[in-house]
Scaffold this active site. Structure first.
Site, PDB file in Angstrom:
ATOM      1  N   GLN B 127       0.833  -1.198   0.000  1.00  0.00           N
ATOM      2  CA  GLN B 127       0.000   0.000   0.000  1.00  0.00           C
ATOM      3  C   GLN B 127       0.868   1.248   0.000  1.00  0.00           C
ATOM      4  O   GLN B 127       1.621   1.480   0.945  1.00  0.00           O
ATOM      5  CB  GLN B 127      -0.873  -0.027   1.261  1.00  0.00           C
ATOM      6  CG  GLN B 127      -1.863   1.113   1.375  1.00  0.00           C
ATOM      7  CD  GLN B 127      -2.508   1.127   2.750  1.00  0.00           C
ATOM      8  OE1 GLN B 127      -1.824   1.013   3.767  1.00  0.00           O
ATOM      9  NE2 GLN B 127      -3.808   1.271   2.792  1.00  0.00           N
ATOM     10  N   GLY B 128       0.761   2.041  -1.046  1.00  0.00           N
ATOM     11  CA  GLY B 128       1.560   3.268  -1.124  1.00  0.00           C
ATOM     12  C   GLY B 128       0.729   4.479  -0.754  1.00  0.00           C
ATOM     13  O   GLY B 128       0.326   5.257  -1.612  1.00  0.00           O
ATOM     14  N   TYR B 129       0.468   4.618   0.519  1.00  0.00           N
ATOM     15  CA  TYR B 129      -0.346   5.744   0.999  1.00  0.00           C
ATOM     16  C   TYR B 129       0.517   6.757   1.742  1.00  0.00           C
ATOM     17  O   TYR B 129       0.765   7.859   1.286  1.00  0.00           O
ATOM     18  CB  TYR B 129      -1.441   5.237   1.950  1.00  0.00           C
ATOM     19  CG  TYR B 129      -2.687   4.729   1.277  1.00  0.00           C
ATOM     20  CD1 TYR B 129      -2.712   4.403  -0.070  1.00  0.00           C
ATOM     21  CD2 TYR B 129      -3.865   4.563   2.004  1.00  0.00           C
ATOM     22  CE1 TYR B 129      -3.851   3.929  -0.670  1.00  0.00           C
ATOM     23  CE2 TYR B 129      -5.011   4.095   1.412  1.00  0.00           C
ATOM     24  CZ  TYR B 129      -5.007   3.781   0.069  1.00  0.00           C
ATOM     25  OH  TYR B 129      -6.147   3.321  -0.508  1.00  0.00           O
ATOM     26  N   SER B 130       0.966   6.341   2.932  1.00  0.00           N
ATOM     27  CA  SER B 130       1.616   7.291   3.837  1.00  0.00           C
ATOM     28  C   SER B 130       2.933   7.812   3.275  1.00  0.00           C
ATOM     29  O   SER B 130       3.629   7.121   2.538  1.00  0.00           O
ATOM     30  CB  SER B 130       1.892   6.629   5.177  1.00  0.00           C
ATOM     31  OG  SER B 130       0.684   6.261   5.770  1.00  0.00           O
ATOM     32  N   SER B 162       4.356  -1.903   4.269  1.00  0.00           N
ATOM     33  CA  SER B 162       4.600  -3.289   4.667  1.00  0.00           C
ATOM     34  C   SER B 162       4.609  -4.159   3.425  1.00  0.00           C
ATOM     35  O   SER B 162       3.930  -3.860   2.448  1.00  0.00           O
ATOM     36  CB  SER B 162       3.542  -3.780   5.668  1.00  0.00           C
ATOM     37  OG  SER B 162       2.342  -3.120   5.492  1.00  0.00           O
ATOM     38  N   GLU B 245     -10.064  -1.452   5.350  1.00  0.00           N
ATOM     39  CA  GLU B 245      -8.973  -1.611   6.310  1.00  0.00           C
ATOM     40  C   GLU B 245      -9.479  -1.458   7.750  1.00  0.00           C
ATOM     41  O   GLU B 245      -9.100  -2.205   8.637  1.00  0.00           O
ATOM     42  CB  GLU B 245      -7.867  -0.581   6.030  1.00  0.00           C
ATOM     43  CG  GLU B 245      -6.682  -0.749   6.965  1.00  0.00           C
ATOM     44  CD  GLU B 245      -5.483   0.099   6.571  1.00  0.00           C
ATOM     45  OE1 GLU B 245      -5.693   1.162   5.976  1.00  0.00           O
ATOM     46  OE2 GLU B 245      -4.357  -0.306   6.884  1.00  0.00           O
ATOM     47  N   SER B 377      -4.719   6.327  13.064  1.00  0.00           N
ATOM     48  CA  SER B 377      -4.456   6.095  14.488  1.00  0.00           C
ATOM     49  C   SER B 377      -5.716   6.328  15.306  1.00  0.00           C
ATOM     50  O   SER B 377      -6.700   6.880  14.826  1.00  0.00           O
ATOM     51  CB  SER B 377      -3.360   7.039  14.962  1.00  0.00           C
ATOM     52  OG  SER B 377      -3.877   8.353  14.975  1.00  0.00           O
TER      53      SER B 377
END
Lengths: 364, 406
Positions: B127-130, B162, B245, B377
């Site tokens: 996952q290329g988000y943050s 990850s 998610e 979070s």
């Protein structure tokens, strides 16, 4: 498979809530609280009219023969409106006691009177209900003597049902000359907490329970379940008020609900409170439909909802600032309702200890 | 309320039980996922797909079993596998997040191309988000792409990716229009990790392992049709993924499974010669958690039932992640406490399945912190619950008048 309330239960809930909203203004509540018997005749008649007083009584004895999930739905609504009525003892526990401990003839005599609202019963326990204080009572022939504290719904009761340690139950006229009742005001002014002194009071002995211990446990667990639902309703009310207030109340040019400190508290409360409803529903359903899970579920529902209820009561009061601490909003009635429910029939620690026993985690 | 199962459901339960009895010993051990699935896991996955115990509702043309959605069937299957302690199939971000996203908003071609290999465990996604500068404020991503000669050319840096060190593909959120505002200028691209210009560097976490990576993208070129929906729809697509998610993190089935492990641990371990489960202080903590797990479990059942009736669950759905991840953390904390000094030993091996009991609980306990932070979070979840779920006013942003005054 369907997890949720039936259409009938939703109808029951909405009509009861409409009725209570109309009847039970805060002024009326203050008045009844001032009297201190935990009883309001007009409200009681209203519940009789809605068929609620007899709803656990089987149809052939004049009731509607509904299940404990229906009782939980009603209890949540009663808690939401902090209703001063002897619901727990007279409407839930007394009929269940009679149905287990009474002979066919005794049931035929008493259950219709309960269903019609003609008699109102309080419930007293010598043991097993997690009560504190010194309790003892004994029968000599059909004469009851002894002293019992922590009695539920005695304020306007015409009769008292006593669950004895020998596996029998005794039904006594509250106005018998051998009965002295001491009605104490409790923290929850909508429900007193009482003691009885019996000195040779004439008792009708109910000894038809096939397994008296099991039957007594079932009655007490049903009571715990109803208390959990009552707490849930009261906590939901406090939550709803706090949510409204945080949208309306402006400080530093902003609604306080836009401050993360407030928003996060409210989010935490919703996160605690929402799952309680599913827990209560399942636990109530288990009382009738899943006998092997009934005990553990009643105990966990009582313990968990009591803990959540206390947090909700404190934090929602805090969210109202100084106003929450005053008598002006009347929020404290709900706070005290939750406090009362927590202790009666066993505080959370007691219930969890019982739950450990049920699972064999506690060496007897 | 009707929690009885009709004959059709009882038959399914029997069928699954028989399957597990017959084939269960071919299952890989549960709890993997830090490496590519091995041959055993892939074979098991193929068997589950054939029987319809995995991807049951995904259309046949995309490699699924093609049955209509029946949440009770899914619950029965999950329940039987979890009770038997047998792997219910490969769990990774591609399967649990990208696949439902493609089914919801992807094109037919994208579904046909990617879903089959993904659910078979052959294609692994990350996952290329943050990004280093945009974690909670996801819409602030700076990685950008422009079009050149029929290709997107991507430049930027991602973090917390990850599985990036063994993934085949990445679903990536990037900025494609600088002038369309913070949310409006984003796009959602599918890019091969083998593309030239991608560099993956391991990021060591508090567990001592490299569970995440930093991913650097320098002039990475991908065909223009590798976009999900249209240019500028990236924020919407990303939120579809995040919805899946959130439900994944805080799964009540996992809580029940972990509770069972803690109970078993407390029966087995002892303090001054007494089983810990008989020591009132520890026991009461366990019972409190049991009450919370039960409440979450029935809450999950309620959501499932609402979903099957097409009812909107609103705030009830939004609380799942916050609630579930906190309970999971408290459960592993109790396990660590119960293990006492013996539980302090910490010798992680290469693969999670090789770790000893103390190390496993210590890692779980730390990893739970990661799950509390990841996928939005807890404090972000509180904002979401408050604002989207309960209608509380938003925190003023820096460019509003009142904030400037403060």
């Amino acid at each position: 498979m369907e997890f949720g309330l039936s259409n009938e239960q939703q109808l029951l809930e909405s009509s009861l809530r409409r009725f209570l909203e109309g009847e039970l203004s805060i002024e009326r509540l203050r008045k009844v609280a001032g009297i201190g018997t935990g009883f309001d005749a007009a409200l009681w008649e209203g519940l009789v009219g809605q068929g609620i007083v007899g709803f656990l009584v089987p149809e052939h004895f004049g009731g509607t023969g509904l299940a404990l999930l229906d009782a939980a739905v009603v209890a949540e609504s009663l808690g939401y409106h902090v209703t001063p009525l002897p619901f727990l003892a007279s409407v839930v526990m007394a009929p269940l006691t009679l149905m287990s401990f009474g002979s066919e003839a005794q049931q035929a005599e008493w259950l219709p009177k309960i269903a019609s609202g003609e008699v109102k019963m309080s419930m007293a326990f010598v043991d097993g209900a997690g009560q504190t204080g010194c309790n003892s009572a004994w029968l000599k022939g059909n004469m009851l003597s002894g002293h019992l504290t922590g009695v539920l719904d005695a304020g306007a009761a015409s009769h008292v049902l006593v669950l004895l340690t020998d596996g029998r139950a005794a039904l006594v006229d509250a106005h018998d000359t051998g009965v002295t009742v001491d009605v104490h005001a409790s923290i929850d002014r909508t429900r007193p907490i009482s003691s009885y002194a019996f000195s040779g009071a004439k008792a009708i002995i109910l000894d038809a329970a096939a397994d008296a211990h099991e039957a007594a446990t079932r009655v007490i667990d049903a009571g715990r379940l109803v208390l959990a639902a009552d707490t849930l309703g009261a906590a939901q009310f406090m939550f709803d008020r706090a949510l409204d207030y945080s949208k309306e109340r402006v400080q530093f040019d902003r609604a306080i609900g836009s401050f993360q400190a407030v928003k996060h508290t409210i989010a935490d409360l919703a996160t605690m409170l929402e799952p309680c409803r599913a827990l209560v529903w399942y636990a109530a359903y288990a009382q009738d439909a899943l006998p092997e899970e009934a005990r553990i579920m009643a105990l966990h529902a009582k313990a968990h909802v009591s803990e959540v209820g206390r947090e909700v009561a404190r934090l929602t009061t805090e969210l109202h600032g100084g106003m929450g601490f005053t008598d002006l909003l009347g929020l404290h009635y709900w706070f005290k309702r939750i406090a009362f429910d927590r202790q009666i029939l066993g505080a959370p620690e007691y219930c969890r200890r019982e739950a450990a026993k049920v699972q064999g985690w506690l060496v007897a | 309320m009707d929690l009885s199962y009709g004959p059709r459901y009882l038959a399914l339960r029997e069928e699954v039980r028989d399957f597990i009895k017959q084939y269960g010993d071919q299952s890989p051990r549960t709890g993997g996922g830090r490496k590519r699935p091995d041959k055993r896991a892939l074979d098991w996955q193929r068997l589950l797909l054939q029987r319809g115990y995995f991807a049951r509702t995904i259309p046949k043309e995309y490699g699924g079993f093609g049955l209509p959605l029946d949440v009770m069937e899914l619950a029965i299957i999950a329940d039987e596998f979890s009770t038997a302690g047998v792997s219910a199939g490969i769990m990774n971000q591609g399967i649990s997040m990208l696949v439902p996203t493609l089914l919801e908003v992807g094109s037919r071609e994208q579904c046909a191309k990617w879903i089959g290999p993904t659910i078979r465990g052959e294609v692994i996604w990350c996952q290329g988000y943050s990004e280093p500068g945009s974690g909670s404020d996801l819409a602030a991503v700076k990685t950008h792409a422009y079009v050149d000669d029929g290709r997107f050319v991507i430049n930027g840096q991602k973090i917390w990716t990850s599985s990036a060190h063994f993934a085949d593909m990445m679903f990536l959120l990037c900025r494609t229009d600088a002038d369309k505002g913070k949310h409006g200028g984003l796009s959602y691209l599918l890019i091969p990790m083998s593309a030239e210009g991608i560099e993956v560097r391991p990021l060591i976490t508090m567990t001592g392992r490299a569970e995440f990576n930093e991913t650097f993208l320098t002039n990475v070129r991908v065909p223009i049709d590798q976009i999900v929906m249209q240019r500028g729809d990236g924020w919407h697509v990303a939120n579809v993924t995040l919805k899946y998610e959130r439900l994944l993190l805080g799964d009540p089935n996992k809580l029940a499974h972990r509770l069972a492990r803690v109970i078993e641990l407390m029966r087995r371990t002892s303090l001054i010669g007494v089983p810990t489960i008989e020591i009132p202080e520890y026991r009461d903590r366990l019972l409190k958690l049991q009450g919370e797990v039960l409440a979450s479990k029935f809450h999950g059942l309620r959501l499932l039932s609402e979903q099957s009736r097409d009812e909107e669950s609103g705030v009830r759905r939004l609380i799942v992640k916050l609630n579930g991840t906190m309970i999971a953390y408290r459960l592993s904390s109790l396990a660590v406490d119960v293990l006492g000094a013996a539980g302090l030993s910490y010798e992680p091996k290469g693969e999670a399945l090789e770790d000893d009991e103390a190390t496993t609980w210590q890692i779980d306990n730390m990893y739970d912190i990661g799950l509390i932070i990841g996928g939005g979070s807890s404090n972000i979840q509180r904002n979401i619950i408050g604002e989207r779920g309960l209608g509380l006013p938003r925190e003023p942003t820096a460019n509003t008048k009142s904030a400037q005054k403060v």
